[in-house]
Design an enzyme around this catalytic site. Structure first.
Site, PDB file in Angstrom:
ATOM      1  N   ASP A   1       0.827  -1.197   0.117  1.00 26.90           N
ATOM      2  CA  ASP A   1      -0.063  -0.031   0.024  1.00 26.90           C
ATOM      3  C   ASP A   1       1.033   1.146  -0.119  1.00 26.90           C
ATOM      4  OD1 ASP A   1       0.960  -0.217   2.616  1.00 26.90           O
ATOM      5  OD2 ASP A   1      -1.239   0.444   3.698  1.00 26.90           O
ATOM      6  N   SER A   2       2.298   0.962   0.099  1.00 28.50           N
ATOM      7  CA  SER A   2       3.053   2.290  -0.221  1.00 28.50           C
ATOM      8  C   SER A   2       2.770   2.552  -1.693  1.00 28.50           C
ATOM      9  CB  SER A   2       4.707   1.866  -0.150  1.00 28.50           C
ATOM     10  OG  SER A   2       4.603   0.368  -1.059  1.00 28.50           O
TER      11      SER A   2
ATOM     12  N   ASP B   1      -1.157  -6.076  -0.589  1.00 23.36           N
ATOM     13  CA  ASP B   1      -1.299  -5.272   0.944  1.00 23.36           C
ATOM     14  C   ASP B   1      -2.808  -4.918   0.926  1.00 23.36           C
ATOM     15  OD1 ASP B   1       0.080  -4.716   3.071  1.00 23.36           O
ATOM     16  OD2 ASP B   1       1.054  -2.917   2.261  1.00 23.36           O
TER      17      ASP B   1
ATOM     18  N   LYS C   1      -1.198  -9.347   2.797  1.00 19.35           N
ATOM     19  CA  LYS C   1      -0.466  -8.891   4.018  1.00 19.35           C
ATOM     20  C   LYS C   1      -1.248  -7.924   4.779  1.00 19.35           C
ATOM     21  CE  LYS C   1       2.857  -5.831   3.809  1.00 19.35           C
ATOM     22  NZ  LYS C   1       2.591  -4.686   4.668  1.00 19.35           N
TER      23      LYS C   1
ATOM     24  N   GLU D   1      -1.334  -5.501   8.456  1.00 25.51           N
ATOM     25  CA  GLU D   1      -0.328  -4.932   9.520  1.00 25.51           C
ATOM     26  C   GLU D   1      -1.062  -5.105  10.809  1.00 25.51           C
ATOM     27  OE1 GLU D   1       0.387  -0.568   8.789  1.00 25.51           O
ATOM     28  OE2 GLU D   1       1.100  -1.031   6.908  1.00 25.51           O
TER      29      GLU D   1
ATOM     30  N   GLU E   1       9.464  -4.322  10.036  1.00 25.72           N
ATOM     31  CA  GLU E   1       9.919  -3.060   9.540  1.00 25.72           C
ATOM     32  C   GLU E   1      10.460  -2.189  10.560  1.00 25.72           C
ATOM     33  OE1 GLU E   1       6.944  -1.220   7.011  1.00 25.72           O
ATOM     34  OE2 GLU E   1       8.074   0.575   7.095  1.00 25.72           O
TER      35      GLU E   1
HETATM   36  O1  KIV Z   1       3.665  -1.280   1.651  1.00 22.52           O
HETATM   37  C1  KIV Z   1       4.672  -1.550   1.733  1.00 22.52           C
HETATM   38  O2  KIV Z   1       5.388  -1.413   0.733  1.00 22.52           O
HETATM   39  C2  KIV Z   1       5.007  -2.454   2.800  1.00 22.52           C
HETATM   40  C3  KIV Z   1       6.562  -2.752   2.662  1.00 22.52           C
HETATM   41  C4  KIV Z   1       7.304  -1.763   3.018  1.00 22.52           C
HETATM   42  C5  KIV Z   1       6.962  -3.970   3.558  1.00 22.52           C
HETATM   43  O3  KIV Z   1       4.498  -2.872   3.438  1.00 22.52           O
END
Ligand code: KIV
Length: 286
Positions: free
Chosen positions: A50-51, A89, A119, A121, A189
């Site tokens: 989600d970056s 994510d 993924k 969090e 992280e």
């Molecule tokens: O969103 C993302 O890119 C991440 C990575 C930095 C692990 O969660």
């Protein structure tokens, strides 16, 4: 073209890598051409992080990223991948309301976008119950502890987490609880390397580090950071393997100069009429 069938990276293979001490490689990607490059290079895991929100969509944090944006980009990445495990994510608020809605959202990444895992969090009680429920619904889950960017409103700033004993103990417990809940790996992280080493030794599933030092079972970076896409601030843990900002800037300047000077396009970048066609036939002869 070779007819050889490409073997997909599987979750059991990642565990075997941990057991044999072979490092796992992972990077983020958000689009088709980047995914193709990473996959052809042989990367194990591609995370559609989600970056995306900060790196590609220009948001200040990951909070505004939506399910629809994540699905759109995950689909593009999946179209570019033959081998790597694609992990999607789950964006903020897609797994915070009811368990039913969270499972539905997670399943969309597998059913609609073709990802191999999701993924999420965090490791609160509710989150751990959700990981169990997702795994029960046949959705592989990668956990994420330490700096969890979706907690930015609590944290106030992106920082190293777990330098002091209370926070450090919490991170170890969180990672172990995520494993117990059934996750197939855990992202660590922005935590001290000593802590990442201890967690990695205690976990049976692979740890994937970002800003967590060299002792994790695998490493992940944001592709745009590695590629030097931006000339702005980068965290200490990033290593730039290219300077695309500089090269692309040069390329655009050179293009503009060539266009202005009439050097582009030249004959080699232009098409010609078939020699047989005369200007007469086109009705253009004066
Ligand atoms: O969103 C993302 O890119 C991440 C990575 C930095 C692990 O969660």
């Amino acid at each position: 073209m070779s007819n050889e069938k490409i073997q997909k990276v599987t979750i059991p293979q990642l565990k075997l890598k941990k057991e044999s001490g072979e490092k796992i490689t992972a990077l983020t990607a958000y689009d088709f051409p980047t995914a193709k490059i990473l996959d052809a290079a042989g990367i194990d895991i591609i995370l559609v992080g989600d970056s995306l929100g900060m790196v590609v969509l220009g948001y200040e944090t990951t909070i505004p990223v939506t399910m629809e944006e994540m699905l759109h980009h995950t689909k593009a990445v999946v179209r570019g991948v033959k081998r790597a495990l694609v992990v999607a994510d789950m964006p903020y608020l897609s797994f915070h309301l009811s368990q039913e809605e969270s499972i539905f959202n997670a399943a969309r990444f597998l059913k609609e976008a073709g990802a191999g895992a999701v993924k999420i969090e965090g490791a609160s009680k509710k989150r751990l119950a959700l990981i169990e429920a997702l795994v029960d619904a046949e959705i592989p889950v990668m956990g994420h502890v330490g700096l969890t960017p979706q907690s930015i409103c609590h944290l106030g700033q992106f920082r190293v987490i777990g330098k002091h004993i209370e926070e450090a103990k919490k991170i170890v417990n969180n990672a172990l609880n995520i494993e117990k809940a059934g996750a197939f790996s855990v992202v660590l992280e922005s935590i001290p390397l000593e802590l990442a080493r201890t967690i990695t030794e205690k976990l049976a599933v692979p740890s994937i580090g970002i800003g967590a030092g060299p002792f994790c079972d695998g490493q992940i970076l944001v592709f745009h950071d590695l590629a030097g896409f931006s000339n702005g601030y980068l965290p200490k843990f990033v290593k730039k393997y290219a300077d695309l900002h500089e090269s692309l800037n040069k390329a655009v300047e050179n293009y503009m100069e060539d266009v202005k000077n009439g050097k582009f396009p030249d004959d080699s970048h232009s098409y010609h009429l078939k020699s047989k066609i005369s200007l007469d036939e086109l009705g253009l002869k004066k």
